[in-house]
Design an enzyme around this catalytic site. Structure first.
Site, PDB file in Angstrom:
ATOM      1  N   CYS A  11       0.847  -1.199   0.000  1.00  0.00           N
ATOM      2  CA  CYS A  11       0.000   0.000   0.000  1.00  0.00           C
ATOM      3  C   CYS A  11       0.882   1.249   0.000  1.00  0.00           C
ATOM      4  O   CYS A  11       0.853   2.042  -0.924  1.00  0.00           O
ATOM      5  CB  CYS A  11      -0.933  -0.017   1.198  1.00  0.00           C
ATOM      6  SG  CYS A  11      -2.116  -1.379   1.174  1.00  0.00           S
ATOM      7  N   ALA A  35      -5.093   3.656   1.295  1.00  0.00           N
ATOM      8  CA  ALA A  35      -4.967   3.851   2.744  1.00  0.00           C
ATOM      9  C   ALA A  35      -6.284   3.570   3.446  1.00  0.00           C
ATOM     10  O   ALA A  35      -7.301   4.230   3.182  1.00  0.00           O
ATOM     11  CB  ALA A  35      -4.508   5.269   3.062  1.00  0.00           C
ATOM     12  N   ASN A  84       1.061   4.416   9.127  1.00  0.00           N
ATOM     13  CA  ASN A  84       1.864   4.890   8.004  1.00  0.00           C
ATOM     14  C   ASN A  84       2.456   6.266   8.267  1.00  0.00           C
ATOM     15  O   ASN A  84       3.596   6.552   7.880  1.00  0.00           O
ATOM     16  CB  ASN A  84       1.030   4.925   6.719  1.00  0.00           C
ATOM     17  CG  ASN A  84       0.493   3.572   6.311  1.00  0.00           C
ATOM     18  OD1 ASN A  84      -0.622   3.471   5.804  1.00  0.00           O
ATOM     19  ND2 ASN A  84       1.269   2.506   6.525  1.00  0.00           N
TER      20      ASN A  84
END
Length: 283
Positions: free
Chosen positions: A160, A182, A191
């Site tokens: 991702c 996300a 993240n």
């Protein structure tokens, strides 16, 4: 923190419902979000409107730096984040490339530290970047990427947050991180911590000042079974002041990160937070 909450409000107000094939769930979705984290000013982007398990996020980053491909190695570092995808993903369990229990396959650091070359062999992308930056070199392509479409079938999950592009300007190191997708309530929480910490670490081991992280998210979404908790609980809370992250100054090299660094080498101070929220996780 405000950037994160603004994005959550934007998704609620402007998002469109999209059916995700992999999870068979609806996602409230917006396209393109840009977040900035100022490492130079110590603005650690840790969520305060619920408890965030920042240690596990950094443990996962260390695993990506080391090129781990096994959930057991991540657990030893201090995170169970890969247990489900390695052992409960039906497609991966039936994949002939899966080596057994806890195997993740070619994902994230396992790709980046041994990036397959078209003429056979592999490249250690991270070592190349560290070597260049340590010598004051920025070739405008200092990119640590995990994105290799030719290897997607050999891993349990496509990356991702897939690209980290380091740039050196007048003695200051910057980072542009790109994320294709996300899960805003769950994944983005980690993240943000990882992008900030990655720049701080890379600046430290290459002997440069840290600047800013520019974090681009292409598809930002909230799953249908997360929406009520985000709207009715988390977004009703007032955020606390931004905490600070301190990294052990004895960390001097990539080898240090590979060999002896643990979560004990990271400290977060002045972290005040609201109670945790158990958001559903989609495999």
């Amino acid at each position: 923190m405000k950037q994160y909450l603004d994005l959550c409000h934007r998704i609620l107000n402007e998002g469109k419902w999209v059916k995700n094939k992999r999870t068979d769930k609806l996602c409230l979705t917006v396209i393109n979000a840009d977040l900035t984290y100022d490492v130079a000013k110590g603005e650690f982007p840790l969520i305060t409107t619920r408890k965030s398990f920042w240690k596990a996020a950094i443990a996962e980053l260390l695993g990506y730096i080391r090129g781990y491909d096994n959930a057991a190695d991540f657990r030893q570092l201090g995170t169970k984040s890969w247990d489900a995808n390695a052992n409960q993903n039906a497609d991966w369990l039936a994949n002939p490339y899966r080596k057994g229990v806890d195997d993740m396959g070619l994902v994230y650091g396992a790709i980046g530290r041994k990036f397959p070359k078209a003429d056979h062999g592999s490249l250690d992308l991270l070592k190349q970047i560290v070597d260049d930056l340590s010598n004051g070199i920025d070739n405008r392509g200092e990119i640590y990427t995990f994105y290799h479409p030719g290897a997607f079938h050999m891993g349990c999950l496509r990356p991702c947050l897939y690209s980290h592009h380091f740039s050196l300007l007048d003695g200051t190191l910057y980072l542009n991180s790109t994320q294709r997708s996300a899960d805003v309530p769950l994944g983005l929480n980690w993240n943000m911590v990882q992008c900030y910490t990655f720049l701080a670490l890379m600046a430290q081991i290459t002997n440069h000042k840290a600047g800013q992280v520019f974090h681009k998210i292409v598809n930002a979404h909230i799953y249908e079974d997360q929406l009520a908790l985000m709207r009715d609980v988390q977004l009703k809370r007032e955020p606390f002041a931004t905490p600070t992250l301190t990294i052990n100054p004895a960390i001097k090299s990539l080898e240090d990160l590979e060999i002896w660094v643990t979560l004990d080498d990271f400290k977060v101070e002045n972290y005040f937070y609201h109670p945790s929220i158990q958001y559903p996780f989609s495999i």
